[in-house]
Structures are given as C-alpha cells and as structure tokens.
Design a protein around this motif. Structure first.
Motif, mmCIF file in Angstrom:
data_model
loop_
_atom_site.group_PDB
_atom_site.id
_atom_site.type_symbol
_atom_site.label_atom_id
_atom_site.label_comp_id
_atom_site.label_asym_id
_atom_site.label_seq_id
_atom_site.Cartn_x
_atom_site.Cartn_y
_atom_site.Cartn_z
ATOM 1 N N HIS A 1 3.684 -2.772 -6.631
ATOM 2 C CA HIS A 1 2.455 -2.304 -6.072
ATOM 3 C C HIS A 1 2.470 -0.580 -5.658
ATOM 4 O O HIS A 1 3.723 -0.352 -5.196
ATOM 5 N N THR A 2 1.627 0.089 -6.413
ATOM 6 C CA THR A 2 1.570 1.542 -6.244
ATOM 7 C C THR A 2 0.379 2.101 -5.635
ATOM 8 O O THR A 2 -0.687 1.760 -6.037
ATOM 9 N N ILE A 3 0.358 2.871 -4.597
ATOM 10 C CA ILE A 3 -0.533 3.527 -3.816
ATOM 11 C C ILE A 3 -0.336 4.937 -3.707
ATOM 12 O O ILE A 3 0.802 5.481 -3.740
ATOM 13 N N LYS A 4 -1.654 5.742 -4.163
ATOM 14 C CA LYS A 4 -1.450 7.185 -4.125
ATOM 15 C C LYS A 4 -2.152 7.602 -2.675
ATOM 16 O O LYS A 4 -3.645 7.928 -2.819
ATOM 17 N N CYS A 5 -1.607 7.585 -1.772
ATOM 18 C CA CYS A 5 -2.208 7.919 -0.162
ATOM 19 C C CYS A 5 -1.296 8.567 0.621
ATOM 20 O O CYS A 5 -0.181 8.003 0.755
ATOM 21 N N HIS A 6 -1.683 9.481 1.438
ATOM 22 C CA HIS A 6 -0.747 10.073 2.552
ATOM 23 C C HIS A 6 -0.588 9.118 3.603
ATOM 24 O O HIS A 6 0.510 9.181 4.293
ATOM 25 N N LEU A 7 -1.525 8.105 3.775
ATOM 26 C CA LEU A 7 -1.165 7.088 4.895
ATOM 27 C C LEU A 7 0.190 6.407 4.970
ATOM 28 O O LEU A 7 0.632 6.115 5.816
ATOM 29 N N TYR A 8 0.668 6.220 3.666
ATOM 30 C CA TYR A 8 1.733 5.524 3.581
ATOM 31 C C TYR A 8 2.990 6.555 3.431
ATOM 32 O O TYR A 8 4.231 5.964 2.994
ATOM 33 N N TYR B 1 -5.612 -7.956 -4.337
ATOM 34 C CA TYR B 1 -6.553 -9.000 -3.645
ATOM 35 C C TYR B 1 -5.947 -9.768 -2.237
ATOM 36 O O TYR B 1 -7.010 -10.008 -1.327
ATOM 37 N N THR B 2 -4.612 -9.770 -2.501
ATOM 38 C CA THR B 2 -4.154 -10.341 -0.897
ATOM 39 C C THR B 2 -3.324 -9.496 -0.294
ATOM 40 O O THR B 2 -2.855 -9.767 0.956
ATOM 41 N N GLY B 3 -2.809 -8.445 -0.658
ATOM 42 C CA GLY B 3 -1.769 -7.792 -0.252
ATOM 43 C C GLY B 3 -2.442 -7.018 1.155
ATOM 44 O O GLY B 3 -3.718 -6.881 1.496
ATOM 45 N N GLU B 4 -1.491 -6.452 2.251
ATOM 46 C CA GLU B 4 -1.916 -6.048 3.349
ATOM 47 C C GLU B 4 -2.260 -4.494 3.176
ATOM 48 O O GLU B 4 -3.228 -3.965 3.945
ATOM 49 N N LYS B 5 -1.351 -3.810 2.313
ATOM 50 C CA LYS B 5 -1.665 -2.275 2.234
ATOM 51 C C LYS B 5 -2.522 -2.016 1.324
ATOM 52 O O LYS B 5 -2.522 -2.518 0.138
ATOM 53 N N HIS B 6 -3.534 -1.260 1.527
ATOM 54 C CA HIS B 6 -4.448 -0.646 0.310
ATOM 55 C C HIS B 6 -4.801 0.806 0.465
ATOM 56 O O HIS B 6 -4.682 1.379 1.575
ATOM 57 N N HIS B 7 -5.277 1.292 -0.569
ATOM 58 C CA HIS B 7 -5.669 2.606 -0.673
ATOM 59 C C HIS B 7 -7.007 2.466 0.146
ATOM 60 O O HIS B 7 -7.757 1.598 0.230
#
Lengths: 328, 310
Positions: A315-322, A246-252
């Motif tokens: 925090h875990t994100i599944k995205c090529h952006l990162y 909800y508050t983090g900067e990096k998101h999928h």
C-alpha cells in the motif's frame, strides 16, 4: 515464483503544449503491472488516466503531447524512445487499447470482420495463413458473443454493446500481454455494462492478459481488479491492493472523499456528499500537495512541499499526514 | 439497388417537366415577337400576323406549352428562329465540345487536387502544406476570365506554343481546360484537406493506430473513403453545372460550346434553342447527380442501406 513485471512506469511527466498554455496532464506517475494482473485506475475527469494509457501505447497526439520526463518500459521495450516502427509492431500485439466510446471507435465503412482481420494481418502475417486468420476472426467473434455470420455486417448494424464487443474482439485478437481499457463501459447502459465486464473478466482469465482498467466506477474496480491506483491531477495519490483501498484504515484524504461521495442506499440522505472544490486547472497547478486546497486535513507543510510516497507493504500513499509515522 | 436507380430516373420526368414549364413561362413574359424576329425589320403587319397564326403563337399559353411538350417527347424541339435550322442540329454538335471541356477540366482538378489535398492534410503545417494552401487560396481568388486571358497572353501570344481559340484539334482544348481546372482544383484541394483533417481526428482512426497500422494504411484504408464523400458531392455538382456550359471560359476562348449557344440564344430571343439547351443541361445535371448518389452508396454502407430500404 515471483511474477514478471510487464509494465513499469517511473516518474512519468506528460505535457500538452498548445499556443495558449502548457497543460500538465501527468506529473510524476509511478506504476507497475505484473503479467496477468489487473490494475484499476480511478480518478476524476482530467486526472491524467487516459493520457497515461495513451503514453503506454505511444499514441500521444503528435506535436502537442510530449513526455518531458520519466521512463516507461513495456515488456522490456523503452516505449518513450522506441522508433515508430517498433511501436507499430507493439501496438495491437503486445499491448492493445479499448477506447471509451464504441459508437465512434469503429470505422463506419469497413465490415466488422475485416476490422478484426486487419489486426491479425498486421501482426500475424508470417505465422498464419489467410484462412487461419479468417477462422480466428470467427472464433474471437464467438468468444465475445457475436455470431460469426455477422462479420460481414457494418458497424451501423450493431448496437452499442455489440460494438463494444467488436472493439474488445479487435483488442484481443492477437492475444496481447497487456490490455488498456479506457472506460470501456461508460458509454453503455447498466445491464450491458455488467455483461461486457463479465465477458472481459472471463476473456482475461482465459488469455492470461494483464489489464489496466480506467474507470470512474469504484464498484467496477472492486469486482474486477487486483490492485487499484487513485489518480488526482496527474499523480497517483494512493495505490494498493483492492483490500488495501477498500478495507484498509489509512487512506489519502482524496480517496476518503471519493468513497464518501458514493451514496449509501441503506441510509436516508437528502444530498450527495461531494468533495468540495474543483480539480485544479492543469495549466496552473498549485504548489506543494496538489490536493491541499480541497483537503479537510490540510497542514502548513502541504501548501509548500510536495508529499513523498509512503509505502507500507503493498500500500502506497502520497500524503504528509503519514510522514510522522514513517519517522517513528 | 436497381429499383432505386429506376425510381430516380422516373423522378427526373417531373423535374424536367417543371423546368420546361418555368422556362416556357419566362420566355413568354419577356418582350419581343418571334414572328417579327424571323421576318426581320421590314416585314409588314399582315405578314407578321400571318406567320403568328401559322406558328400557332396566337393560341392560349397552356395549349402552346402542351404542344411543345408533346413535340419534344417525340424528339422535335422546333426550329431555331435565328438560323432556321432544326434545334437538334444546332445543339447536338455543340454538346461534345462542352462535354470534353468539362470532363478534362474536372478530371485534371480531381487528379491534382485530391492527392495534394491528402498530402497537405497528413503533413499539416509543413512547408508543403503552406505552399499548397496559399496556392489554392490564390487560385480560388483569381477570376476565371483573367486567368484565361493571362494564360492566353503567355502561351498563345508570347510563346506561341498553343492556339488561343481554335478547338478544331486537341491542342485548342489545353488552355480552356487548364483555366477551368485551376479554380476547381483549388476548391477540391481545400475541401479534401479540410475533410481529411477532420477524418484523421476521428476515434476510429485512433483505433486503427492502436492496432499498429502504418500512416499510409490509415490514410488509404481508413480515412480516404470517409473523407471523400463531401468532395465527391462537390465534384459531381460542379461537373453537372459545367456540362450546361462554362459561359465565361467559352467566351474568353471563343469555344463553340453550350454556354455560348445559350448566351447567343438569350440575346437573340431564340427561345426554341434556349429551351432545348437548358433542358439538356438539366438532364445532364440530373444524371450526374444520380451517378454521384450511386457512387455514394458504394463508398458508405450506411447510405446504401437507406437506399435499399426505401
């Protein structure tokens, strides 16, 4: 003291096989839930949330639904390979499930008290006498806010919100370690929703039950959950604590899209701001990242290679952006 | 509940009156003179006229209808034109025959059809299910009279195990009952299977599974009561109809039941017998319906609450 892992799902794949096609409902889900923790699962219809929950209960539709890959441990039990007898012992006692529609979840020809009593009879027969079980039924009914005197009544004599309370009473009667709540408030109107959610939160604290809450409603998640998983096309695309999401900067980009779709009451907007396009057809999933054709940040690599999990703390994100940041 | 039963019984009075009126009118419009029928071909015109006057046949239609109803209420249904015996004596000995036939026919169908239907549904697409479904389909497609004749050929003529026509003792009932059972059983099987299949897909069955209930418990405790409602309706309706006589089976096996009596009385224009047997059949159908409705309310509390309110 480190908390014990209650539920561990690794690389779970579930398919529904019909005569016409194979539906890829869940495609490599990794999840874990600690004791007493609440995990929210958010995503569009068809994202595989309910299928994941049914797999945890060992309740996938026979013949049609199949786990093709992956592991699932619930309180140390290998649910996917466990015999039916062991699953029966587990259902209702270790883990129980609240279904979406309270109107149809209760048997119309059996008094509600007996429906609660049944789950006790199935699991606590050697530990409790019949009168103790009856007393427990009264107690749990009072806990969910229904007078015990109404236990001889039938489901049609209760309102929707009351029925959902009965369903919750059934689910909590044996004090399970894990409660799977599949959109428990979707079928209820808003005021009742708030009551039911508040009640679930209190009961959860009292009984120290872990919960997986499946919902569309990001507001509900913020109020109740410790951690949140965002599901899309059978994958968990982002998972983290409520703060991370909800508050983090990096998101999928999908999470960003979901939050962008929530109308802001303080601003004047003429239209809602939806995510363009539709969920991919689960019988023909796109290559690479399953979100690429709707993604505003789509790159060449997204179309070919499936993205890997990128973890930063909780925090875990599944995205090529990162991808690059990890390489740095 | 008692109030409901009383109300339903009272409601049968206008129903029976209505049926008797329609029936009386139909008999009135069909050609043929009862006086001629009783006296035979050789009677003179004066004799016929005299008898008509004596029987009150020359009175107005409504006068005669009211007279019939008043007599019937007092238990006097007239005398048979064909045999000259009292109608009550004609009809009553035949009723137990039909009752036995219908009862054992239905009982057999229920005892075989419902359990097999349940197994068939629970083990959907298994070999057993295939065999049952195909058998049921075959049995519903076979005409009753043909099945009856074939059974008769096999068991009475070829093997000589059972009598073909005699219902003096119980062995004579076996073939007609089996024939009657076959068709009804197949229908009950198919209905039980389909309603059961529908029921076990309901959400509350999933709830029961999520509680950790076994398949057996789910079938018997949770699904059966919900699935049986339409089957009970069908069984009740069929039984009600069969109590009025099973015309085809009675003619194939020469059973002296209600069905054959009705056919004979229609053919011979024996209207008092016809009227009485149809009214009896209607009365039975009404009673069976009432019984089914009461049974319903014990199975489904939602229906009971409607009755109690109303």
């Amino acid at each position: 003291m480190e908390k014990k892992k209650l539920l561990e799902i690794r690389n779970l794949h579930v398919q529904y096989k019909t005569d016409e096609a194979i539906v890829h409902a869940v495609n490599g889900v990794d999840l874990c839930v600690d004791e007493g923790e609440t995990l929210g699962l958010v995503g569009e219809t068809g994202a595989g949330k309910t299928t994941t929950a049914l797999t945890i209960m060992g309740l996938l539709p026979e013949r049609v639904g199949q786990v093709t890959e992956g592991e699932l441990y619930l309180n140390g039990v290998d649910v996917i390979h466990a015999p039916e007898g062991q699953l029966k012992m587990m259902r209702g006692a270790t883990a129980s499930m609240i279904f979406q529609d309270p109107m149809t979840s209760l048997n119309p020809v059996i008094p509600v008290g007996d429906q609660i009593l049944e789950v006790l009879e199935l699991h606590k027969k050697d530990k409790m006498s019949h009168s103790e079980m009856e007393a427990r039924v009264d107690q749990i009914l009072e806990m969910v806010g229904i007078p015990a005197a109404r236990k001889t009544e039938y489901p049609h004599q209760f309102s929707g919100g009351m029925k959902q309370r009965v369903v919750i009473a059934i689910a909590l009667a044996c004090e399970p370690l894990l409660l799977l709540a599949d959109e428990p408030t979707t079928a209820l109107d808003v005021t009742i929703q708030a009551q039911v959610l508040e009640m679930m939160r209190t009961l959860k604290k009292e009984l120290n039950t872990a919960m997986v809450l499946i919902t569309h409603d990001l507001g509900v998640v913020a109020r109740i959950c410790d951690r949140v998983g965002i599901m899309y096309a059978g994958e968990v695309v982002e998972i983290g604590t409520v703060e991370d999401i909800y508050t983090g900067e990096k998101h999928h980009p999908y999470t960003t899209g979901l939050f962008g779709a929530i109308p802001d009451l303080t601003k004047k907007t003429r239209r809602l701001n939806p995510i363009d396009g539709l969920m991919p057809d689960p019988t023909r999933l796109p290559s690479g990242c399953k979100f690429h054709d709707r993604c505003p940040h789509c790159m060449e690599i997204c179309k070919t290679a499936p993205p890997q999990d990128i973890t930063e703390g909780s925090h875990t994100i599944k995205c090529h952006l990162y991808d690059k940041e990890v390489q740095k | 509940m008692l109030k409901f039963v009383g109300k339903r019984l009272l409601m049968m009075i206008p129903v029976l009156l209505g049926i008797s009126f329609v029936l009386f009118a139909i008999v009135e419009f069909t050609p043929g003179d009862p006086a001629q029928l009783i006296l035979g071909e050789g009677a003179t015109r004066e004799e016929i006229e005299e008898l008509r006057e004596e029987m009150g046949l020359n009175d107005n239609f409504f006068v005669r209808y009211v007279r019939y109803v008043v007599d019937a209420v007092q238990g006097n249904f007239g005398t048979s034109y064909r045999t000259g015996k009292s109608v009550v004596d004609e009809v009553l000995p035949r009723f137990p025959v039909t009752l036995r036939l219908a009862f054992f026919g239905i009982a057999g169908a229920v005892i075989i059809g419902i359990p097999i239907g349940i197994i068939s549904a629970v083990k959907q697409y298994s070999k057993l299910d295939m065999v049952c479904t195909i058998t049921a389909l075959t049995l519903t497609s076979i005409p009753t009279f043909w099945l009856g004749l074939m059974l008769m050929l096999l068991f009475a003529l070829k093997l000589g195990w059972l009598p073909a026509t005699n219902v003096e003792n119980w062995t004579g009932y076996i073939l007609p009952c089996v024939t009657l059972t076959a068709g009804t059983m197949a229908m009950i099987l198919r209905m039980t299977r389909s309603t059961m299949l529908e029921t076990i897909r309901q959400d509350y069955i999933r709830t029961a599974r999520a509680k950790g209930a076994s398949t057996r418990r789910i079938v018997f405790k949770h699904a059966l009561r919900n699935a049986l409602l339409p089957v009970i309706t069908y069984v009740g309706m069929t039984f009600g109809i069969q109590l009025g006589g099973t015309v085809i089976i009675e003619s194939v096996f020469s059973v002296p039941g209600m069905g054959s009596l009705m056919i004979t009385s229609i053919r011979m224009k024996d209207s008092p017998v016809l009227m009485a047997s149809v009214l009896l059949a209607a009365f039975c159908a009404g009673l069976v319906n009432l019984f089914v409705d009461i049974l319903y309310s014990y199975i489904d509390p939602r229906i009971k609450s409607q009755y109690v309110k109303g």
